[in-house]
Design an enzyme around this catalytic site. Structure first.
Site: not given
Length: 297
Positions: A176, A213
């Site tokens: 992420e 992400k």
């Protein structure tokens, strides 16, 4: 669900991943959004008990099932706790929801326009414990504030390094590298991030896949090459501060990307709701996010 079935569900299932992983400094804010003010607890233990009760209520809601929720990201304390008398990851699996665990320990101070992850000295122990509890994967967050190529390259390199450690433990990492949606250089940061992710993912040893992400891009479809990348199992998007209606509109513009929302999922839930009110509100949010993850236009 077997491990093979968990992987297949994440790779090809229709739905989204719920982010139930607020931790540390973000917990009071999450509780306030839920209608519990800071004076309602006298210690960290009481605070974490309140957030665990909120998450347990979500997980056990009849609206929260694997029909539309593919997976859920847990905070470490939630993973170690019980929901309905069983370990939280098992409670998710019984509902058809794939469990993930947040593993990062927060962010370093900004340098070169980015905030790297703080060291994780006990990561191997955490990964082993998570795997023993039936967790499928992990999530680790760092933040990009400016379009600085050196900084973004360092962010991606750190994410890949941790991801390889996670893969070696038998879990699937969600990398992420979040682009701050308030950045004045957001579009340029998106472009550099795409370049660095494509380059560094292609250079990874072995053939195992990771998940990504990412912040919703300024330009719809900007991350299509990552959706199609041979080393990427699935791309999910964070809401990044958008309210749910706006987040869903932006998400629906991006082919192959599903949601992994936190605040946008939980924003209408309140502690004082009756069970019927709570379940109806959660079900409405799930339906809206599911639609944006599944039906693209």
């Amino acid at each position: 669900m077997s491990e093979l079935n968990l992987a297949e569900k994440i790779a090809t299932g229709s739905g989204f991943i719920a982010a139930l992983d607020q931790s540390g400094g973000s917990t009071p804010k999450a509780l306030k959004g839920y209608g519990i003010e800071e004076g309602a607890w006298n210690s960290d233990e009481e605070m974490f008990a309140l957030i665990h009760a909120m998450r347990s209520r979500i997980i056990t809601s009849p609206a929260f099932t694997g029909d539309k929720v593919l997976g859920a990201i847990l905070f470490e304390r939630t993973m170690d706790g019980q929901v309905g008398g069983v370990p939280a990851p098992q409670a998710l699996i019984e509902r058809g929801v794939v469990p993930f665990i947040k593993i990062d320990k927060g962010l370093e101070d900004e340098a070169n326009g980015v905030q790297l992850m703080k060291p994780m000295p006990d990561l191997e122990v955490l990964l082993s414990r998570a795997r023993g509890l039936g967790v499928f994967g992990t999530k680790e967050r760092s933040v990009i504030n400016l379009a600085n190529r050196e900084g973004i390259a360092a962010i991606v390199a750190q994410q890949v390094e941790v991801g390889l450690q996670v893969l070696a433990s038998g879990l699937v990492p969600i990398l992420e590298p979040e682009v701050n949606i308030k950045s004045p250089e957001r579009a340029d940061a998106d472009a550099i991030l795409l370049d660095e992710l494509a380059r560094q993912l292609s250079a990874m040893p072995g053939d195992a896949k990771v998940m990504l992400k990412l912040s919703l891009p300024v330009k719809p479809g900007h991350f299509d090459a990552l959706v199609d990348h041979p080393r990427v199992l699935r791309v999910v998007a964070l809401s990044g501060g958008y309210k749910r209606p706006e987040a869903c509109v932006e998400l629906a513009k991006n082919r192959g990307i599903i949601a992994s929302f936190s605040r946008a999922l939980l924003e209408d839930l309140r502690a004082g709701m009756s069970d019927d009110e709570f379940n109806a509100s959660l079900g409405g949010a799930i339906d809206e996010i599911y639609a944006a993850s599944t039906f693209k236009g």
